[in-house]
Motif scaffolding. Structure first.
Motif, PDB file in Angstrom:
ATOM      1  N   GLU A   1       0.723  -1.069   0.024  1.00 17.41           N
ATOM      2  CA  GLU A   1      -0.082   0.029  -0.058  1.00 17.41           C
ATOM      3  C   GLU A   1       0.603   1.195   0.106  1.00 17.41           C
ATOM      4  OE1 GLU A   1      -4.309  -0.087   2.197  1.00 17.41           O
ATOM      5  OE2 GLU A   1      -2.862  -1.165   3.334  1.00 17.41           O
ATOM      6  N   VAL A   2       0.392   2.104  -1.030  1.00 15.20           N
ATOM      7  CA  VAL A   2       1.233   3.467  -0.610  1.00 15.20           C
ATOM      8  C   VAL A   2       0.179   4.521  -1.052  1.00 15.20           C
ATOM      9  CG1 VAL A   2       1.619   3.338  -3.423  1.00 15.20           C
ATOM     10  CG2 VAL A   2       3.037   5.050  -1.844  1.00 15.20           C
ATOM     11  N   GLY A   3      -0.037   5.306  -0.013  1.00 12.23           N
ATOM     12  CA  GLY A   3      -1.129   6.436   0.079  1.00 12.23           C
ATOM     13  C   GLY A   3      -2.646   5.889  -0.185  1.00 12.23           C
ATOM     14  N   ALA A   4      -3.366   6.300  -1.157  1.00 13.40           N
ATOM     15  CA  ALA A   4      -4.689   5.593  -1.278  1.00 13.40           C
ATOM     16  C   ALA A   4      -4.695   4.449  -2.214  1.00 13.40           C
ATOM     17  CB  ALA A   4      -5.275   6.781  -1.966  1.00 13.40           C
ATOM     18  N   PHE A   5      -3.387   4.027  -2.614  1.00 10.90           N
ATOM     19  CA  PHE A   5      -3.433   2.965  -3.531  1.00 10.90           C
ATOM     20  C   PHE A   5      -3.000   1.474  -2.903  1.00 10.90           C
ATOM     21  CE2 PHE A   5      -0.883   0.539  -6.427  1.00 10.90           C
ATOM     22  CZ  PHE A   5      -1.909  -0.083  -7.411  1.00 10.90           C
ATOM     23  N   GLY A   6      -3.562   0.689  -3.243  1.00  8.32           N
ATOM     24  CA  GLY A   6      -3.014  -0.611  -2.838  1.00  8.32           C
ATOM     25  C   GLY A   6      -3.105  -1.754  -3.756  1.00  8.32           C
ATOM     26  N   ILE A   7      -2.311  -2.805  -3.500  1.00 10.12           N
ATOM     27  CA  ILE A   7      -2.382  -4.027  -4.470  1.00 10.12           C
ATOM     28  C   ILE A   7      -2.056  -5.306  -3.728  1.00 10.12           C
ATOM     29  CG2 ILE A   7      -0.007  -3.843  -5.534  1.00 10.12           C
ATOM     30  CD1 ILE A   7      -1.424  -4.692  -8.127  1.00 10.12           C
ATOM     31  N   MET A   8      -2.796  -6.349  -4.108  1.00 15.91           N
ATOM     32  CA  MET A   8      -2.597  -7.479  -3.173  1.00 15.91           C
ATOM     33  C   MET A   8      -2.373  -8.714  -4.523  1.00 15.91           C
ATOM     34  SD  MET A   8      -3.937 -10.787  -2.983  1.00 15.91           S
ATOM     35  CE  MET A   8      -5.789 -11.069  -2.500  1.00 15.91           C
ATOM     36  N   GLY A   9      -1.381  -9.431  -4.225  1.00  9.00           N
ATOM     37  CA  GLY A   9      -1.193 -10.527  -5.133  1.00  9.00           C
ATOM     38  C   GLY A   9      -0.876 -11.850  -4.504  1.00  9.00           C
ATOM     39  N   ASN A  10      -1.481 -13.050  -5.131  1.00  3.72           N
ATOM     40  CA  ASN A  10      -1.619 -14.210  -4.362  1.00  3.72           C
ATOM     41  C   ASN A  10      -1.287 -15.427  -5.401  1.00  3.72           C
ATOM     42  OD1 ASN A  10      -3.827 -15.597  -1.706  1.00  3.72           O
ATOM     43  ND2 ASN A  10      -1.775 -16.330  -2.237  1.00  3.72           N
ATOM     44  N   LEU A  11      -0.524 -16.301  -5.080  1.00  2.90           N
ATOM     45  CA  LEU A  11      -0.197 -17.453  -5.946  1.00  2.90           C
ATOM     46  C   LEU A  11      -0.549 -18.708  -5.157  1.00  2.90           C
ATOM     47  CD1 LEU A  11       0.900 -18.876  -8.588  1.00  2.90           C
ATOM     48  CD2 LEU A  11       3.126 -18.924  -7.401  1.00  2.90           C
ATOM     49  N   LEU A  12      -1.340 -19.497  -5.466  1.00  2.94           N
ATOM     50  CA  LEU A  12      -1.729 -20.720  -4.638  1.00  2.94           C
ATOM     51  C   LEU A  12      -1.453 -22.121  -5.499  1.00  2.94           C
ATOM     52  CD1 LEU A  12      -4.892 -18.714  -4.355  1.00  2.94           C
ATOM     53  CD2 LEU A  12      -4.026 -20.108  -2.088  1.00  2.94           C
ATOM     54  N   TRP A  13      -1.045 -22.916  -4.973  1.00  2.96           N
ATOM     55  CA  TRP A  13      -0.754 -24.257  -5.830  1.00  2.96           C
ATOM     56  C   TRP A  13      -0.853 -25.508  -4.837  1.00  2.96           C
ATOM     57  CZ3 TRP A  13       3.082 -21.056  -4.113  1.00  2.96           C
ATOM     58  CH2 TRP A  13       3.993 -21.855  -3.558  1.00  2.96           C
ATOM     59  N   GLY A  14      -1.281 -26.556  -5.292  1.00  2.00           N
ATOM     60  CA  GLY A  14      -1.534 -27.911  -4.636  1.00  2.00           C
ATOM     61  C   GLY A  14      -2.009 -28.980  -5.384  1.00  2.00           C
TER      62      GLY A  14
END
Lengths: 376, 376, 376
Positions: B247-260
């Motif tokens: 997150e920076v100021g009003a902006f944010g980002i999430m990334g997620n890698l899932l495996w199984g």
């Protein structure tokens, strides 16, 4: 402010430090723990509930082959509900109530209502589309132990929806839209045509135009439930109720006419309820009720499910259809003793009921009821 | 201490006995009844809850024979939970929450946690083995109306177990052991090899090393679920998640890698979620989400169950397998208006989703969502 | 009275108006929201609950063909109950408790009791017809992790009924009438002969006649359940319990003889429980228990359902009847550590158990138990 006050009094020299400390100490030792809401946005939170214990005995008879000849009696918990209600901020009220019975628990009603618009409240959640005078009365407030079979036959199950209700002088209006399928299921099934049921209600309170010891009101309700199918939440395509209530002094009377068309069978059904009452003393009330239900199609009407239905249904496991007909009539006489209004009361009553089919007697029965009802 | 204070003031001659009595009397007359815990060991007790009302509309299409062509819409109570939490003594916290829905009630989570050891909390009870960034976020806090299908596909059901969690500077660790069979059943079945599932989680909070208006974290989770059988509580033999948030100021980002690897079919499944957001004002947030799920085995992946699954599953009662595939993609765009943070908010969103199988289009759909969420 | 007190102090000239206002202001700013009952008739309302987490491991063996050879272990939520109790007015107490488990929720007990008659309390609602020393002890207070199989075999399910209980000096009496059919169902089924079960209990507390460090009591219970049929709530036609308890200093012992006739099979069953205990320290207790159950008819007795029953029942899906017999014996040794009496405690124990049929060994087993129990 106690500790602060004590410190001020010490500072001003009016009590000694020792006196202050002794009071502070003993105070915190005994400080009770109070239950609070978790978040500070919650401006109010109450715990509420109702418990209704009930006795029933029914003695049916019939000339129909295989029809009920057994008496049936029970003692049961008729309703037990625990709920929490409160407000987030000034204008947003919530109210969640649980059915809690030996056979299981579920959400009875769960609503959020916005009261911030002048004259109109907007609600969302699970509640009852209301049709009929008795259905409009909470189970804690009804004056017969069971609602009439006419009221029950036209009643709609609680379901998830949205509604608006408003008042303008003596007139009150409610409009709601509810899921039309899968009664008591949260979710509309994925049919080609998911559909909704519409509930419209209008009331006129004439009390302001009457002498002081009189009150009266007229009420109209309808549920429109077209495009229904076999997963219907409500058995009527459309239904209507016209009701009136009149009170003068210790005497009151309610009348209700209900009519509608069933989705299956397309039968036209008519119901009539007349219910006079009289307060012998402020705590003792006598109630009578005439309950009439008529269908233009045979075998589309049954019997009051509590308790005749249990006896009749039982034998219907055999080959009797004594519990199907086209004309129901029932006469109820009861007395209620209000220990503390509707917060605590004892009720008793007896009913004589008949079911006919195409002019033939199907079943007649005497039912004896007793009830203990409380709320907190 | 009030009565005591009053008596002291009288004793010291600063108020008259009559003044004291009038204050005592009026106080007790109006004393409200507060709800308390039953036992004095209970040092804190709060009532909490959440209610989530939700609208969904989905319009699917497909070239597959017999595949869904019907639109589906619903209005439903998505979640309604009531709970009580508190502490016995300083260091022992309990938290019991109930799912309370029209279709029934049960224990959602029920935990006791000992917080008396410095840096490590020990817990026992029913809770969620957590894998993935969205699963680690409470349903009251998620910023899309539904979690991604990738997140849901890898999610484990809540189950009974024990766990420890600790923090050391920027690093957080959780290790748990849970019943590995019979999801949402209390009891391990009596197989020859009753087995457990193990949940390990590690997080690194980089915020302290970044400029003041930035925050960031990296998170790794795994569930190890070997020796699984057909009564499995979790469909993966083992699964892994690697996620990051910035997150920076009003902006944010999430990334997620899932495996199984799935227990049945032994298919290897990979999920990807990318979710940027932006606060237009402190109360209005825009959210995008890309949701990707891929299997190396055909027919092992379905569709988002809410709401496409209801439409697609319905027609799959026929002979369509349009809701089975090996590659899911979905694009979501939504906006959230925070009336009072996560205590009260309105959410809206629209998603475009596709399912393919061996390179062939199975189903594509547009879903429109609306939600009202509160907690207290 | 705070604001009033402050005003009085200002009026009397002992604090300044500014001091008073500052105290008033700071007080109301921080005013927490307390949970209250909805109606003012409610004179008291408490929230209560219990949570019991439990581990079990059982290792059975048998010579019977197809009989259990597998070990079984589990970790489970043994009981989780949340309740609310209080009083309407001085003399009317209510107590509603919910079972809240992963597998569902329902009403555990729900009672109203009138305490306004001197020496006799009258109750109505769902509660347990009590037979036997261990059944008379709440699950929060029992000193073995599970009640003996003898106690469980004679126990009656909670059911809806009415009762009166009274005390006269050292003698206590309870008489109750309960629905006799459909355990945990609210409603009596509509048989030709709906029937009730009757519970009579008498106790004599000899403690007043003994030296100061001794206490003792003798207790007799019976359930009369004639006219039973296949829907029976209680498996005995009639059952009896004679029990005694004696404590001197840190040592105590309980003995219980139970006997009765089963409705089906008309088998005569006898149970014996002997349970000595010793407080090593005020917080550490050692408990032993001998548990014996004998039937005059083969195959009418099973095994303790938790946990041997789960292992044995499992394999009984095959063709083993190792879990049916006519003679059960079990020896239990355990220790309880009372962190805060019965509000918070840890329990551990091990049992060796055997089941015989017509003199042949059916199954023998070692069971290891661990438990964490709290209430609030």
């Amino acid at each position: 402010a106690d500790a602060q006050l004590l410190d001020t009094l010490v500072a001003n020299g009016f009590i000694t430090e020792a006196q202050a400390n002794s009071m502070k100490g003993s105070s915190s030792d005994k400080d009770p723990v109070y239950v609070t809401p978790k978040r500070s946005d919650t401006k109010k939170l109450v715990i509420r509930g109702r418990a209704q214990f009930q006795f029933g005995y029914v003695s049916p008879s019939s000339d129909v082959d295989g029809a009920p000849t057994n008496d049936y009696s029970t003692f049961e918990i008729r309703r037990l509900r625990i709920g929490t209600q409160g407000s987030l901020y000034q204008n947003l009220k919530f109210d969640f109530r649980m059915n809690l019975l030996p056979e299981g628990a579920n959400l009875d009603t769960g609503t959020m209502v916005y009261t911030g618009i002048d004259g109109v409240d907007i609600g969302v959640g699970k509640t009852k589309p209301v049709i009929g005078m008795e259905e409009a009365t909470s189970s804690t407030d009804i004056i017969t132990i069971e609602r009439s079979y006419a009221a029950n036959f036209f009643a709609a199950e609680k379901n998830v929806g949205m509604w608006a209700e408003g008042e303008a002088g003596p007139i009150a209006l409610v409009a709601g839209i509810f899921n039309g399928e899968n009664e008591n299921d949260n979710v509309i099934d994925s049919d080609l045509d998911s559909h909704f049921q519409y509930n419209l209600r209008a009331g006129f309170d004439a009390s302001d135009y009457l002498p002081e010891d009189m009150s009266a009101g007229i009420f109209f309700d309808t549920i429109q439930n077209q495009d229904n199918d076999s997963d219907e939440a409500y058995q009527f395509e459309q239904s209507y109720s016209l009701g009136a209530e009149f009170e003068v002094g210790a005497f009151g009377i309610m009348g209700n006419l209900l009519w509608g068309t069933l989705t299956e069978e397309e039968a036209d059904v008519t119901g009539v309820v007349v219910m006079p009452w009289f307060y012998v003393t402020p705590k003792l009330q006598i109630v009578g009720q005439y309950d009439y239900l008529d269908s233009n199609t045979s075998d589309t009407i049954g019997v009051q499910s509590r308790y005749l239905g249990r006896a009749a249904i039982d034998d219907a496991k055999g080959d009797s259809d004594a519990d199907e007909g086209d004309k129901w009539q029932s006469w109820y006489l009861g007395a209620n003793y209000y220990i503390s209004g509707n917060n605590l009361k004892v009720m008793g009553g007896v009913a004589y009921s008949t079911l006919e089919n195409e002019g033939t007697d199907q079943v007649e029965a005497v039912t004896v009821y007793g009830a203990l009802r409380m709320r907190f």
